[in-house]
Design a protein around this motif. Structure first.
Motif, PDB file in Angstrom:
ATOM      1  N   HIS A 167     -24.558  24.340  -6.788  1.00 30.12           N
ATOM      2  CA  HIS A 167     -24.803  23.151  -7.603  1.00 30.12           C
ATOM      3  C   HIS A 167     -23.561  22.831  -8.427  1.00 30.12           C
ATOM      4  CE1 HIS A 167     -29.130  23.341  -6.717  1.00 30.12           C
ATOM      5  NE2 HIS A 167     -28.998  24.651  -6.848  1.00 30.12           N
ATOM      6  N   LYS A 168     -23.101  21.584  -8.340  1.00 26.50           N
ATOM      7  CA  LYS A 168     -21.951  21.127  -9.116  1.00 26.50           C
ATOM      8  C   LYS A 168     -22.440  20.111 -10.138  1.00 26.50           C
ATOM      9  CE  LYS A 168     -18.968  21.531  -5.026  1.00 26.50           C
ATOM     10  NZ  LYS A 168     -18.086  20.785  -4.089  1.00 26.50           N
ATOM     11  N   ARG A 169     -22.262  20.438 -11.429  1.00 30.31           N
ATOM     12  CA  ARG A 169     -22.751  19.552 -12.485  1.00 30.31           C
ATOM     13  C   ARG A 169     -21.598  19.094 -13.366  1.00 30.31           C
ATOM     14  NH1 ARG A 169     -26.916  23.740 -12.446  1.00 30.31           N
ATOM     15  NH2 ARG A 169     -28.732  22.897 -11.365  1.00 30.31           N
ATOM     16  N   TYR A 170     -21.643  17.831 -13.740  1.00 29.70           N
ATOM     17  CA  TYR A 170     -20.614  17.199 -14.556  1.00 29.70           C
ATOM     18  C   TYR A 170     -21.252  16.609 -15.801  1.00 29.70           C
ATOM     19  CZ  TYR A 170     -17.757  17.177 -10.256  1.00 29.70           C
ATOM     20  OH  TYR A 170     -17.063  17.531  -9.119  1.00 29.70           O
ATOM     21  N   ILE A 171     -20.442  16.423 -16.829  1.00 29.34           N
ATOM     22  CA  ILE A 171     -20.863  15.648 -17.997  1.00 29.34           C
ATOM     23  C   ILE A 171     -19.919  14.461 -18.113  1.00 29.34           C
ATOM     24  CG2 ILE A 171     -20.949  15.594 -20.515  1.00 29.34           C
ATOM     25  CD1 ILE A 171     -21.998  18.406 -20.498  1.00 29.34           C
ATOM     26  N   GLY A 172     -20.508  13.282 -18.256  1.00 29.47           N
ATOM     27  CA  GLY A 172     -19.715  12.076 -18.433  1.00 29.47           C
ATOM     28  C   GLY A 172     -20.193  11.297 -19.643  1.00 29.47           C
ATOM     29  N   ILE A 173     -19.286  10.581 -20.279  1.00 25.83           N
ATOM     30  CA  ILE A 173     -19.670   9.651 -21.345  1.00 25.83           C
ATOM     31  C   ILE A 173     -19.661   8.262 -20.726  1.00 25.83           C
ATOM     32  CG2 ILE A 173     -19.171   8.768 -23.650  1.00 25.83           C
ATOM     33  CD1 ILE A 173     -17.528  11.270 -24.169  1.00 25.83           C
ATOM     34  N   THR A 174     -20.816   7.630 -20.692  1.00 25.71           N
ATOM     35  CA  THR A 174     -20.925   6.320 -20.061  1.00 25.71           C
ATOM     36  C   THR A 174     -21.166   5.244 -21.113  1.00 25.71           C
ATOM     37  OG1 THR A 174     -23.327   6.403 -19.737  1.00 25.71           O
ATOM     38  CG2 THR A 174     -21.951   7.425 -18.040  1.00 25.71           C
ATOM     39  N   GLU A 175     -20.835   4.029 -20.760  1.00 28.47           N
ATOM     40  CA  GLU A 175     -21.057   2.906 -21.662  1.00 28.47           C
ATOM     41  C   GLU A 175     -22.503   2.434 -21.573  1.00 28.47           C
ATOM     42  OE1 GLU A 175     -18.145  -0.149 -21.195  1.00 28.47           O
ATOM     43  OE2 GLU A 175     -16.471   1.259 -21.115  1.00 28.47           O
ATOM     44  N   TYR A 221     -23.141   4.520 -26.492  1.00 26.47           N
ATOM     45  CA  TYR A 221     -22.648   5.368 -25.408  1.00 26.47           C
ATOM     46  C   TYR A 221     -23.688   6.430 -25.074  1.00 26.47           C
ATOM     47  CZ  TYR A 221     -18.134   3.281 -26.523  1.00 26.47           C
ATOM     48  OH  TYR A 221     -17.125   2.386 -26.741  1.00 26.47           O
ATOM     49  N   SER A 222     -23.595   6.966 -23.873  1.00 29.17           N
ATOM     50  CA  SER A 222     -24.542   7.998 -23.442  1.00 29.17           C
ATOM     51  C   SER A 222     -23.793   9.176 -22.833  1.00 29.17           C
ATOM     52  CB  SER A 222     -25.521   7.435 -22.395  1.00 29.17           C
ATOM     53  OG  SER A 222     -26.245   6.333 -22.907  1.00 29.17           O
ATOM     54  N   TYR A 223     -24.183  10.371 -23.270  1.00 31.01           N
ATOM     55  CA  TYR A 223     -23.724  11.581 -22.593  1.00 31.01           C
ATOM     56  C   TYR A 223     -24.691  11.837 -21.443  1.00 31.01           C
ATOM     57  CZ  TYR A 223     -20.247  13.124 -26.024  1.00 31.01           C
ATOM     58  OH  TYR A 223     -19.133  13.235 -26.811  1.00 31.01           O
ATOM     59  N   VAL A 224     -24.146  11.903 -20.242  1.00 29.36           N
ATOM     60  CA  VAL A 224     -24.993  12.022 -19.058  1.00 29.36           C
ATOM     61  C   VAL A 224     -24.554  13.217 -18.214  1.00 29.36           C
ATOM     62  CG1 VAL A 224     -25.858  10.841 -16.994  1.00 29.36           C
ATOM     63  CG2 VAL A 224     -25.279   9.511 -19.044  1.00 29.36           C
ATOM     64  N   GLN A 225     -25.543  13.994 -17.770  1.00 31.04           N
ATOM     65  CA  GLN A 225     -25.261  15.055 -16.815  1.00 31.04           C
ATOM     66  C   GLN A 225     -25.432  14.502 -15.413  1.00 31.04           C
ATOM     67  OE1 GLN A 225     -26.999  19.257 -16.939  1.00 31.04           O
ATOM     68  NE2 GLN A 225     -28.092  18.407 -15.176  1.00 31.04           N
ATOM     69  N   PHE A 226     -24.438  14.693 -14.582  1.00 30.81           N
ATOM     70  CA  PHE A 226     -24.491  14.266 -13.191  1.00 30.81           C
ATOM     71  C   PHE A 226     -24.438  15.501 -12.292  1.00 30.81           C
ATOM     72  CE2 PHE A 226     -22.418  10.721 -15.411  1.00 30.81           C
ATOM     73  CZ  PHE A 226     -23.144   9.629 -14.945  1.00 30.81           C
ATOM     74  N   GLU A 227     -25.219  15.475 -11.237  1.00 29.73           N
ATOM     75  CA  GLU A 227     -25.119  16.537 -10.235  1.00 29.73           C
ATOM     76  C   GLU A 227     -24.838  15.908  -8.877  1.00 29.73           C
ATOM     77  OE1 GLU A 227     -27.454  20.332  -8.228  1.00 29.73           O
ATOM     78  OE2 GLU A 227     -28.176  19.488 -10.121  1.00 29.73           O
ATOM     79  N   LEU A 228     -23.786  16.375  -8.238  1.00 29.06           N
ATOM     80  CA  LEU A 228     -23.410  15.848  -6.931  1.00 29.06           C
ATOM     81  C   LEU A 228     -24.213  16.538  -5.838  1.00 29.06           C
ATOM     82  CD1 LEU A 228     -19.513  15.639  -7.166  1.00 29.06           C
ATOM     83  CD2 LEU A 228     -21.150  13.760  -7.217  1.00 29.06           C
ATOM     84  N   LEU A 229     -24.915  15.750  -5.042  1.00 25.86           N
ATOM     85  CA  LEU A 229     -25.625  16.274  -3.882  1.00 25.86           C
ATOM     86  C   LEU A 229     -24.894  15.933  -2.599  1.00 25.86           C
ATOM     87  CD1 LEU A 229     -29.301  15.583  -4.992  1.00 25.86           C
ATOM     88  CD2 LEU A 229     -27.941  17.640  -5.264  1.00 25.86           C
TER      89      LEU A 229
END
Length: 294
Positions: A167-175, A221-229
């Motif tokens: 599992h690869k998880r990222y954190i991004g700050i989105t508008e 703004y939103s802190y979002v966790q993304f997981e690449l499938l």
């Protein structure tokens, strides 16, 4: 003196006598190419005695494989930069790549690359290892990069990820504020016409699937966790913009670069099945200073 990488296993009970080459291929996932290289440049030992690849195993043996010597690409300039190490053993190296550092030299033959920094680390540590990037990040994306120290670890771990054993998880700050706080973005991605860099959601593109979860909201703004499938180029950046919430600082995909000079994306967690021991590990990389808001 350079030391070749070594692998060790206890052969489980076998239903029938099996050739070493067959066991390595069917039970341990060795490619035919790597088995051929072992025959030419490596060695195999059973219970401490050298054996040929056509030798038969009956089960219970302690099997040792001496891999061909690994080499580091000679055309990569050494960069004497210390990169934070998050996890390491004889087979893998996980580092926290800073934003602004490319993975490899590009057309301009950059002198400061992650590969060059790892080359310097290997030299300082007297390691005979290669640089096989199992995961890659854009120059301006920070976070975890997985490096296999030899061809078998690279081949096996890549296969595990393809099979969903990771599992690869990222954190991004989105508008903006996401209406739906958790979900899946399932939209094919292809290269944008007349662009060498930019990608877009394209019905004729490759299948792409991203899972997301909003972790925190503040001041638009939103802190979002993304997981690449899946692993498409710029996948999170494209999918996030497609949903109307580009990454902060990602001016290529419509993000505001006034508050941040790079896309606010960090590879923060990796869960993986080890390519040799087949044990599970979870490794995290600390969020960089430029993404800590408030």
């Amino acid at each position: 003196m350079r030391t070749p990488p070594k692998l060790h296993w206890k052969v489980s009970r076998l239903s029938k006598s099996t050739k070493v080459s067959q066991y390595l291929k069917e039970e341990k996932g060795f490619s035919s190419r790597l088995i051929k290289r072992i025959k030419q440049e490596g060695a195999v030992y059973g219970n401490g005695k050298q054996m040929a690849l056509y030798h038969h195993l009956t089960g219970g043996e302690t099997l040792s494989v001496i891999l061909p010597l690994s080499s580091f690409p000679e055309d990569i300039p050494v960069w004497h930069k210390k990169v934070p190490i998050c996890w390491e053993d004889d087979h893998l190296l996980l580092v926290n790549k800073p934003a602004g550092v490319p993975m490899f030299p590009g057309r301009g033959l950059e002198a400061q690359t992650l590969a060059g920094a790892i080359k310097s680390y290997y030299e300082r540590s007297s390691l005979s290892a290669s640089f096989h990037a199992v995961s890659r990040l854009d120059k301006q994306t920070s976070g975890l990069v997985t490096i296999a120290k030899h061809a078998y670890a690279h081949q096996r771990l890549s296969q595990f990820f393809q099979e969903g054993r990771g599992h690869k998880r990222y954190i991004g700050i989105t508008e903006g504020i996401w209406e739906k706080k958790r979900g899946r973005i399932e939209a094919p991605i292809g290269r944008k016409p007349d662009s060498l860099i930019e990608h877009q959601v394209d019905l004729k593109g490759k299948y792409a699937l991203t899972e997301y979860q909003v972790l925190e909201e503040q001041e638009g703004y939103s802190y979002v966790q993304f997981e690449l499938l899946t692993g498409r180029t710029h996948q999170i950046r494209v999918h996030s913009a497609y949903c109307g919430h580009p990454l902060l600082g990602d001016d290529l995909y419509g993000g505001n670069s006034a508050e941040m000079s790079r896309q606010a994306l960090h590879a923060y967690e990796l869960q993986f099945c080890h390519p040799v021991t087949e044990t599970w590990h979870t490794v995290q990389a600390e969020l960089p200073v430029d993404m800590r808001r408030g």
